[in-house]
Design an enzyme around this catalytic site. Structure first.
Site, mmCIF file in Angstrom:
data_model
loop_
_atom_site.group_PDB
_atom_site.id
_atom_site.type_symbol
_atom_site.label_atom_id
_atom_site.label_comp_id
_atom_site.label_asym_id
_atom_site.label_seq_id
_atom_site.Cartn_x
_atom_site.Cartn_y
_atom_site.Cartn_z
ATOM 1 N N SER A 61 -11.897 6.031 6.205
ATOM 2 C CA SER A 61 -10.878 5.806 7.618
ATOM 3 C C SER A 61 -10.616 7.169 8.091
ATOM 4 O O SER A 61 -9.517 7.488 7.345
ATOM 5 C CB SER A 61 -9.733 4.779 6.960
ATOM 6 O OG SER A 61 -9.859 3.626 6.619
ATOM 7 N N LEU A 62 -11.327 7.493 8.730
ATOM 8 C CA LEU A 62 -11.131 8.849 9.294
ATOM 9 C C LEU A 62 -10.129 9.015 10.320
ATOM 10 O O LEU A 62 -8.876 9.920 10.291
ATOM 11 C CB LEU A 62 -12.392 9.576 9.914
ATOM 12 C CG LEU A 62 -12.471 11.047 10.093
ATOM 13 C CD1 LEU A 62 -12.296 11.810 8.468
ATOM 14 C CD2 LEU A 62 -13.749 11.618 10.625
ATOM 15 N N HIS A 63 -10.016 8.321 11.592
ATOM 16 C CA HIS A 63 -9.080 8.301 12.394
ATOM 17 C C HIS A 63 -8.794 9.392 13.316
ATOM 18 O O HIS A 63 -8.218 9.440 14.236
ATOM 19 C CB HIS A 63 -7.720 7.651 12.206
ATOM 20 C CG HIS A 63 -8.150 6.152 11.372
ATOM 21 N ND1 HIS A 63 -8.739 5.265 11.768
ATOM 22 C CD2 HIS A 63 -7.780 5.826 10.007
ATOM 23 C CE1 HIS A 63 -8.760 4.158 10.928
ATOM 24 N NE2 HIS A 63 -8.033 4.506 10.039
ATOM 25 N N CYS B 269 0.793 -1.111 -0.077
ATOM 26 C CA CYS B 269 0.089 -0.104 -0.075
ATOM 27 C C CYS B 269 0.910 1.197 -0.184
ATOM 28 O O CYS B 269 1.882 1.292 0.690
ATOM 29 C CB CYS B 269 -0.930 0.104 1.399
ATOM 30 S SG CYS B 269 -2.176 1.373 1.370
ATOM 31 N N GLY C 187 -3.969 -2.801 0.842
ATOM 32 C CA GLY C 187 -3.984 -1.656 -0.212
ATOM 33 C C GLY C 187 -5.001 -0.805 -0.369
ATOM 34 O O GLY C 187 -6.013 -0.738 0.783
ATOM 35 N N ASN D 163 -5.067 -2.451 16.731
ATOM 36 C CA ASN D 163 -4.620 -3.810 16.769
ATOM 37 C C ASN D 163 -3.014 -3.562 16.772
ATOM 38 O O ASN D 163 -2.592 -2.573 16.089
ATOM 39 C CB ASN D 163 -4.929 -4.766 15.473
ATOM 40 C CG ASN D 163 -6.350 -4.872 15.601
ATOM 41 O OD1 ASN D 163 -6.785 -5.405 16.518
ATOM 42 N ND2 ASN D 163 -7.077 -4.797 14.491
ATOM 43 N N CYS E 48 0.194 4.972 6.211
ATOM 44 C CA CYS E 48 -0.510 5.302 7.713
ATOM 45 C C CYS E 48 0.377 4.588 8.707
ATOM 46 O O CYS E 48 0.798 3.483 8.523
ATOM 47 C CB CYS E 48 -1.929 4.681 7.613
ATOM 48 S SG CYS E 48 -3.104 5.497 6.488
#
Ligand code: SAH
Length: 373
Positions: free
Chosen positions: A244-246, A132, A187, A320, A136
């Protein structure tokens, strides 16, 4: 920081095309398969026959295609059913209800997929790229960078393979039929846009053209590539979009999801609401709960204000563990308070289970690196 030139077709640099696999029937719609069959000098109905084996019966072994004369069988399988994914390893946990499959692709690249059985459904989590490019920092896949885009058939074949595993009754306590697909493996799906959209169409086309899943049971997850999100809204598909904001603020999101340096929180949420308006589908907001990083009460309140009144649902993901990461999951009381504040703002919120954690098969743990030959 990732370098993305304005309007660059992200992830489709020509140099990567060289490594693309041979053509497979799942790359083509039914008329495309019929054209190949015609080139082979075979009768047109053979396109449906071979498609029924692959998508309808989940059979890929030519020996079992007894309705095809053996000479045609070899010609057709050679032209339309090359082996794309070689199983390297399969590991299970959660009493067999979660299985992670590691595949080797024709060029040696490795990718992973995860099969998850529930009492009422079976879900596969599939990869759209080898590696990917989104970088991140809390995600294992992001650490090694991008190797290449997967072809449409390489994406579809993961689901078809694992549909076969489910059909064999391997997932005790779950229905035998694959029902849900999430593009949440390795990915960034929207960086491999046209192949991912073609894969969605193939997964959802009725058999024998495709696997016959409901579009509503397919989820495409993205870091927030705004132009691609807007394009997806116009595809006429009713798949779920997950964002995927986070982080609700640019300062932190610039760090956690580096592509935020290109498209800011406000822009990415605008694109999400546009998607919800165009499709009538609730957009999922993914938010990994990272201790003392993004889990403060004020961030919950800010997130609540940004999402209130929108067609959306928040999925909190307990962080995780990934190799070398300096971050931990938020403590449960902190997580509960975060949920409470979001709900108080009127935002539908749940905490995702941590399926597959023991086998590094949970969110952000797919890295396809630890191969012991
Ligand atoms: N690139 C897409 C698809 C991957 S989906 C995307 O980012 O949306 C995988 C989901 O798991 C994403 O929401 C991702 O941000 C999240 N994730 C990554 N690493 C994680 C980790 N260590 N713990 C929990 N969630 C993680």
């Amino acid at each position: 920081m990732i370098q993305i030139a304005p309007d660059a077709p992200i992830g489709s640099a020509p140099s990567r095309r060289a490594a693309m696999p041979p053509r497979h029937l799942a790359d083509l719609d039914l008329p495309g398969r019929q054209a190949v069959i015609a080139e082979l000098g075979e009768p047109a109905f053979r396109a449906k026959q071979i498609s029924t084996h692959y998508f309808g019966r989940l059979v890929r072994d030519p020996e079992r295609m007894t309705d095809l004369p053996s000479a045609s069988r070899d010609r057709i399988t050679e032209a339309l059913l090359p082996n794309l994914l070689t199983p390297v390893r399969e590991v299970a946990c959660d009493d067999g209800a979660t299985r992670k499959a590691l595949w080797r692709l024709h060029d040696g690249s490795l990718v992973e997929s995860v099969l998850m059985g529930y009492p009422d459904r079976v879900t596969v989590c599939i990869s759209s790229q080898a590696g990917c490019g989104m970088a991140c920092p809390f995600c294992a896949t992001g650490q090694a960078g991008l190797t290449r885009n997967l072809s449409t058939a390489e994406i579809v074949d993961q689901a078809v393979h694992l549909a076969g595993v489910a059909a064999s009754g391997a997932v005790a306590g779950s229905p035998p039929r694959l029902s849900h697909v999430v593009f949440m493996g390795m990915g960034e799906p929207l960086a491999n846009y046209s192949r991912v959209v073609a894969a969605v169409r193939r997964l959802c086309a009725p058999a024998p053209e495709g696997l016959g899943l409901s579009q509503r049971h397919v989820t495409v997850s993205t870091v927030g590539l705004v132009p691609a999100m807007r394009r997806l809204a116009d595809e006429g598909l009713s798949v779920t979009l997950a964002l995927s904001l986070h982080a609700p603020d640019d300062e932190l999101r610039d760090e956690l999801v580096p592509v935020n340096q290109r498209w800011k929180v406000a822009e990415v949420l605008d694109a999400a609401w546009h998607y919800a308006e165009r499709t009538g589908r609730r957009v999922s907001i993914e938010y990994a709960m990272i201790r003392d990083v993004n889990d403060q009460p004020w961030r919950a309140d800010l997130l609540g204000r940004l999402l209130a009144g929108r067609l959306t649902h928040v999925n909190l993901i307990p962080l995780n563990p990934t190799p070398g990461s300096r971050w931990d999951a938020s403590p449960k009381p902190v997580e509960r308070e975060f949920v409470r504040r979001l709900r108080a703002a009127g935002v539908s919120t749940t905490v995702r289970d941590t399926r597959g954690r023991d086998i590094d098969g949970a969110c952000g743990q797919l890295a396809a690196a630890a191969v012991t030959p």
